[in-house]
Design an enzyme around this catalytic site. Structure first.
Site, PDB file in Angstrom:
ATOM      1  N   TYR A   1       4.059  58.540  54.150  1.00  0.00           N
ATOM      2  CA  TYR A   1       4.633  58.895  52.856  1.00  0.00           C
ATOM      3  C   TYR A   1       3.915  60.092  52.253  1.00  0.00           C
ATOM      4  CZ  TYR A   1       7.277  54.517  52.314  1.00  0.00           C
ATOM      5  OH  TYR A   1       8.166  53.493  52.454  1.00  0.00           O
TER       6      TYR A   1
ATOM      7  N   TYR B   1       5.602  51.926  59.937  1.00  0.00           N
ATOM      8  CA  TYR B   1       4.207  52.184  59.590  1.00  0.00           C
ATOM      9  C   TYR B   1       3.447  50.868  59.390  1.00  0.00           C
ATOM     10  CZ  TYR B   1       5.884  51.583  54.718  1.00  0.00           C
ATOM     11  OH  TYR B   1       6.451  51.107  53.568  1.00  0.00           O
TER      12      TYR B   1
ATOM     13  N   ARG C   1       5.736  47.667  58.953  1.00  0.00           N
ATOM     14  CA  ARG C   1       7.045  47.675  58.297  1.00  0.00           C
ATOM     15  C   ARG C   1       8.081  48.227  59.258  1.00  0.00           C
ATOM     16  NH1 ARG C   1       8.549  47.590  53.381  1.00  0.00           N
ATOM     17  NH2 ARG C   1      10.032  46.197  54.365  1.00  0.00           N
TER      18      ARG C   1
ATOM     19  N   HIS D   1      12.548  51.862  57.250  1.00  0.00           N
ATOM     20  CA  HIS D   1      13.351  51.479  56.083  1.00  0.00           C
ATOM     21  C   HIS D   1      13.434  52.629  55.095  1.00  0.00           C
ATOM     22  CE1 HIS D   1       9.192  50.684  54.905  1.00  0.00           C
ATOM     23  NE2 HIS D   1       9.566  50.967  53.669  1.00  0.00           N
TER      24      HIS D   1
ATOM     25  N   HIS E   1      13.952  53.055  50.906  1.00  0.00           N
ATOM     26  CA  HIS E   1      14.001  52.382  49.607  1.00  0.00           C
ATOM     27  C   HIS E   1      15.153  52.950  48.794  1.00  0.00           C
ATOM     28  CE1 HIS E   1       9.853  50.617  49.934  1.00  0.00           C
ATOM     29  NE2 HIS E   1       9.671  51.658  50.721  1.00  0.00           N
TER      30      HIS E   1
HETATM   31 FE   LIG Z   1       8.130  51.622  52.271  1.00  0.00          FE
END
Ligand SMILES: [Fe+3]
Lengths: 242, 205
Positions: free
Chosen positions: A108, A147, A157, A160, A162
């Site tokens: 991110y 990640y 995770r 995905h 959000h």
């Molecule tokens: Fe996330």
């Protein structure tokens, strides 16, 4: 005459409960008293209204909206598209859809993310758009990477995106995540499994949609979003009534 | 047998720790958009008293949560919502909606707005002035709804149907923001407790 008014009550058994101990962070952040159920008043059936003056037309293209010069984000190019409808199946027009995600390596662009995968200099990771008159929306982006995260020692995770959606009343406000068909990490994830009903979990899995691809450019995934529906008032509307 | 064709609402998932990227990218550390949304709740022309609201969100261990995002929704000083279903006009630039994030180091959040007036409630009744809040964060699986009421509206608060619905009078006080003055500006303190004996009242709206 039918006038749309109050929302159907939220089915709290379809949503994740506040306390889901396998998702450890929820343990200290979950209220313990029962929620107080409120009948809708104007505070709940109204909500913010957005227009094209709020966003730029290119905000829905994450491949290019943070890229420098003639460069673009690295990764598998995808279209994420679908309709925002309510529980009655009616499209929700002109509603704001915002997304954020990791880059193709699972990193991110956030000062709190320290994962060792690299930042992509040409990828910001956020996008926003307004649905059209039928409730339709679309984004172009790159498929995010999986990640690791600190829950158990070895938690990953699934890939995905959000999503944040408004609807037409504050009671419809929703944040969720969309996953991708075929990802083996979906079944392992404590956040996915915070949702108790397996059919409800499936509602968060976007399907590969070959018909919506942009040939020689981007694969498509279809993700429809359902917001709470409004009751039609067949008799006198007690909300405003006397 | 016939079938009812209602759809199911999309299930909620936590906003996670990186909610800022999507909803407040400046705080995540980059400028993706020309305009971030929710930064100006009342606009320059709104009538009424200018106020500041501040607080922290406290978890079950007593620690402030540093990755919360709150959204606020309120009527203007005349009790009108900036929404077609209210049907009455508001001042140019008044939105009544705001997006607020906590400080990454202290967990403090705050916003400026105008104090809302009494607004319409159900059945022809009047709601005491209040601001609706929606709270999301990592570890919160579905956004929490609550309402902020004002300490200096004691009479209106006493008549408010929503406050009176809370059977335990002691819990009602968790929704009352405390007023003080700072440099001439009214500041309301509203700390939100997610757990414990002073847990804030949350609503299923
Ligand atoms: Fe996330």
């Amino acid at each position: 005459m039918k006038k749309p008014a109050e929302f159907y009550q939220r089915d709290r058994r379809w949503h994740p409960p506040a306390l889901t101990p396998d998702y450890k962070t929820s343990v200290a952040r979950s209220p313990q008293f029962a929620l107080i159920s409120l009948e809708n008043s104007p505070s709940e059936i109204t909500g913010p209204v957005f227009g094209h003056g709020d966003i730029d037309p290119t905000d829905n293209d994450l491949v290019y909206n943070y890229a420098q010069g003639d460069q673009c984000a690295i990764g598998e190019r995808i279209i994420l598209h679908g309709r925002v409808v309510d529980e009655n199946g009616n499209g929700v027009p002109a509603t704001l859809v915002e997304i954020w995600q990791a880059n193709a390596g699972g990193r991110y662009r956030h000062k709190k993310d320290t994962y060792l995968a690299p930042i992509d200099p040409n990828f910001g990771g956020c996008g926003r758009t307004l649905t059209d008159e039928d409730g339709y929306y679309y984004f172009r982006t790159v498929k995010p990477g999986a990640y690791p995260w600190r829950n158990w020692i070895n938690s990953w995770r699934p890939a995905h995106i959000h999503l944040s959606i408004f609807g037409s009343g504050f009671a419809q406000r929703l944040i969720t995540q969309c996953y991708f068909e075929g990802d083996p990490l979906i079944g392992q994830c404590a956040i996915v499994k915070s949702i108790p009903d397996p059919d409800a979990r499936k509602q968060l899995i976007a399907l590969m949609d070959l018909n919506a691809t942009v040939p020689l450019d981007a694969i498509a995934y279809r993700f429809d979003i359902v917001l709470r529906g409004r009751r039609s008032t067949l008799f006198e509307n007690r909300l405003e009534g006397n | 047998m016939q079938k009812l064709n209602y759809l199911k609402e999309t299930p909620s998932q936590t906003a996670g720790p990186y909610v800022h990227i999507g909803l407040a990218p400046g705080a995540a550390g980059f400028d993706a958009y020309d305009r971030e949304l929710g930064q100006d709740i009342a606009g320059p022309h709104a009538k009424g008293e200018r106020i500041r609201v501040e607080g922290v969100v406290i978890d079950g261990t007593g620690s402030p949560i540093k990755d919360v995002l709150l959204e606020t929704w309120q009527a203007n000083a005349q009790g009108v919502f900036a929404h077609p279903e209210d049907g009455r006009p508001v001042e140019d630039g008044f939105r009544g909606w705001g997006r607020v994030i906590t400080d990454f180091d202290t967990g403090e959040w705050g916003f400026e707005t105008v104090k809302p007036g009494p607004s319409r409630a159900r059945n022809g009744k009047i709601a005491a002035p209040h601001i609706s809040l929606w709270i999301v964060a990592r570890g919160i699986n579905i956004g929490l709804n609550t309402r902020l009421y004002f300490e200096d509206e004691a009479e209106a608060n006493k008549q408010d149907d929503v406050l009176n619905l809370i059977e335990w009078e002691r819990r009602r006080t968790t929704l009352i923001a405390r007023r003080s003055l700072r440099d001439g500006m009214p500041v309301y303190r509203f700390d939100i407790q997610l757990q414990g004996e002073n847990e804030t009242v949350f609503f299923d709206i």
